[in-house]
Design an enzyme around this catalytic site. Structure first.
Site, short mmCIF file in Angstrom:
data_model
loop_
_atom_site.label_atom_id
_atom_site.label_comp_id
_atom_site.label_asym_id
_atom_site.label_seq_id
_atom_site.Cartn_x
_atom_site.Cartn_y
_atom_site.Cartn_z
N ARG A 81 144.20 10.01 -57.19
CA ARG A 81 142.87 9.55 -56.77
C ARG A 81 142.30 8.75 -57.93
O ARG A 81 142.11 9.29 -59.03
CB ARG A 81 141.97 10.73 -56.42
CG ARG A 81 140.51 10.33 -56.22
CD ARG A 81 139.67 11.44 -55.60
NE ARG A 81 139.96 11.58 -54.19
CZ ARG A 81 139.20 12.24 -53.32
NH1 ARG A 81 138.08 12.83 -53.73
NH2 ARG A 81 139.54 12.33 -52.06
N HIS B 268 141.68 5.10 -48.12
CA HIS B 268 141.85 6.56 -48.15
C HIS B 268 142.88 6.90 -47.06
O HIS B 268 142.53 7.47 -46.02
CB HIS B 268 140.51 7.24 -47.91
CG HIS B 268 140.46 8.69 -48.29
ND1 HIS B 268 141.54 9.37 -48.83
CD2 HIS B 268 139.43 9.60 -48.22
CE1 HIS B 268 141.19 10.62 -49.07
NE2 HIS B 268 139.93 10.78 -48.70
N GLN C 197 143.42 10.47 -45.47
CA GLN C 197 142.29 10.82 -44.61
C GLN C 197 142.50 10.24 -43.21
O GLN C 197 142.26 10.92 -42.19
CB GLN C 197 140.99 10.28 -45.23
CG GLN C 197 139.76 10.54 -44.40
CD GLN C 197 139.34 12.00 -44.41
OE1 GLN C 197 139.19 12.59 -45.46
NE2 GLN C 197 139.14 12.59 -43.25
N ASP D 256 130.61 7.97 -42.70
CA ASP D 256 130.93 8.40 -44.08
C ASP D 256 129.67 8.18 -44.91
O ASP D 256 128.72 7.54 -44.45
CB ASP D 256 132.11 7.53 -44.60
CG ASP D 256 132.56 7.93 -46.00
OD1 ASP D 256 132.21 9.03 -46.47
OD2 ASP D 256 133.29 7.13 -46.63
N CYS E 62 134.48 12.30 -42.69
CA CYS E 62 135.52 12.73 -43.64
C CYS E 62 135.02 13.81 -44.58
O CYS E 62 135.82 14.54 -45.16
CB CYS E 62 136.03 11.53 -44.43
SG CYS E 62 134.73 10.63 -45.30
N ARG F 50 143.31 17.83 -42.82
CA ARG F 50 143.78 17.21 -44.07
C ARG F 50 145.01 17.96 -44.60
O ARG F 50 145.91 17.35 -45.18
CB ARG F 50 142.67 17.22 -45.13
CG ARG F 50 141.49 16.29 -44.84
CD ARG F 50 141.91 14.83 -44.85
NE ARG F 50 142.61 14.45 -46.05
CZ ARG F 50 142.05 14.11 -47.21
NH1 ARG F 50 140.74 14.08 -47.31
NH2 ARG F 50 142.80 13.81 -48.26
N1 CP Z 1 137.35 13.75 -47.48
C1 CP Z 1 137.70 13.89 -48.76
O1 CP Z 1 138.55 13.16 -49.30
O2 CP Z 1 137.06 14.89 -49.43
P1 CP Z 1 137.16 15.20 -50.98
O3 CP Z 1 136.52 14.04 -51.72
O4 CP Z 1 136.43 16.49 -51.20
O5 CP Z 1 138.62 15.29 -51.36
N1 NVA Z 2 133.86 6.77 -49.20
C1 NVA Z 2 133.80 8.04 -49.89
C2 NVA Z 2 134.81 8.99 -49.32
C3 NVA Z 2 134.80 10.36 -49.92
C4 NVA Z 2 135.88 11.23 -49.34
C5 NVA Z 2 134.03 7.82 -51.38
O1 NVA Z 2 134.87 6.99 -51.73
O2 NVA Z 2 133.36 8.47 -52.18
#
Ligand code: CP
Ligand code: NVA
Length: 294
Positions: A99, A126, A129, A215, A255, A283
């Site tokens: 990430r 993502h 997701q 989101d 999400c 997930r």
């Molecule tokens: N939806 C999602 O990716 O959640 P987190 O940021 O908690 O991993």
């Molecule tokens: N769009 C959000 C998604 C979090 C799971 C972010 O990037 O923070």
């Protein structure tokens, strides 16, 4: 094979991952030793609850060893160059999952590592997701011919979802404030697979949809824009009235994490047709689907 973006993959791969995710959910024991003797690195430059825990548990349930690394330990691109970190981790680990803030770092990691590299969220996409999102939608309605409305920021989640959905026969409507639409390259690519409506009108997007998705308005790393975005995005908040303008049995998806009273009303989060916690559960199964698919 890497899994950096839905854009780098194809409909057959997305369908396979969604199918394997459903199979892993129905018969988890079938995949209990698939990763025996393998170590999967799970690296986080940003906070995470779902991605961190679901990926770690998925690897454990598949008989593998998860190794979670935080950037405070590694210093990706600071203490050591991204390329050197990739070359070192590649000597120890069988799968590398990251990430990151900057998607370009993922591309560098994938270029330098022989092991498969998986995107656990970047500024661009993502993708893990999106597999869970389609799995959740498919639990409600057949994907082919379904309509999905996405309200809010045309961000990483929107990009992966829009492409993966159109690849599997879902029509997509995105309603965003002007200037916050998904990237034109993603819209063009998604239109090559299916029907995509881009609008500034939330009512137009949700009309007759099978699912309404949103989101956060300010993603991780955009905290300084939060106040401006809150004002601009207010009309895109998923309220019970907006959900009522979708199909009578339409489900709500997010999400997570969610901000009640911002992108979604508390009553919608708790609505009988909210599927957000099934989606969060998925997930886990979806990460298995991704690993099996790769
Ligand atoms: N939806 C999602 O990716 O959640 P987190 O940021 O908690 O991993
Ligand atoms: N769009 C959000 C998604 C979090 C799971 C972010 O990037 O923070």
């Amino acid at each position: 094979m890497d899994f950096l973006t839905i854009a780098d993959t194809d409909p057959a791969a997305v369908e396979r991952m969604v199918r394997l995710a459903a199979s892993a959910k129905a018969e988890p024991a079938q995949y209990g030793d698939v990763l025996a003797g393998q170590t999967v690195g799970l690296f986080f430059m940003k906070p995470s609850t779902r991605t961190r825990v679901s990926s770690e548990v998925a690897v454990l349930q598949m008989g593998g060893n998860p190794l979670v690394l935080k950037d405070s330990e590694v210093g990706l691109g600071g203490r050591e160059s991204v390329a050197d970190v990739a070359r070192v981790l590649d000597r120890y680990l069988d799968v590398l999952a990251f990430r990151v803030f900057d998607h370009a770092d993922l591309v560098t990691l994938a270029d330098q590592a022989d092991a498969p590299v998986i995107n656990l969220l970047s500024d661009l996409e993502h993708p893990c997701q999106a597999i869970a999102d389609l799995q959740t939608l498919a639990e409600h309605v057949p994907l082919e011919g379904a309509t999905l409305a996405y309200l809010g920021d045309g961000n990483n989640v929107c990009h992966s979802l829009m492409l993966a959905a159109t690849m599997t026969g879902v029509s997509v409507r995105v309603a965003s404030p002007s200037g916050y639409e998904p990237s034109p390259a993603y819209v063009e690519r998604a239109r090559a697979y299916g029907e995509v409506l881009i609008t500034t009108d939330p009512a137009e997007a949700v009309d007759g949809a099978d699912a309404v998705y949103t989101d956060v308005w300010a993603s991780m790393g955009q905290e300084s824009e939060r106040a401006d975005r809150l004002a601009l995005f207010r009309p895109y908040s998923v309220t019970t009235d907006l959900l009522a303008a979708a199909k009578a049995d339409a489900i709500f998806l997010h999400c997570l994490p969610a901000h009640r009273g911002e992108e979604v009303a508390a009553q919608v989060m708790e609505h009988e047709r909210s599927r957000v916690f099934d989606q969060a559960e998925n997930r886990l199964h979806a990460f298995k689907g991704v690993l099996l698919g790769l």
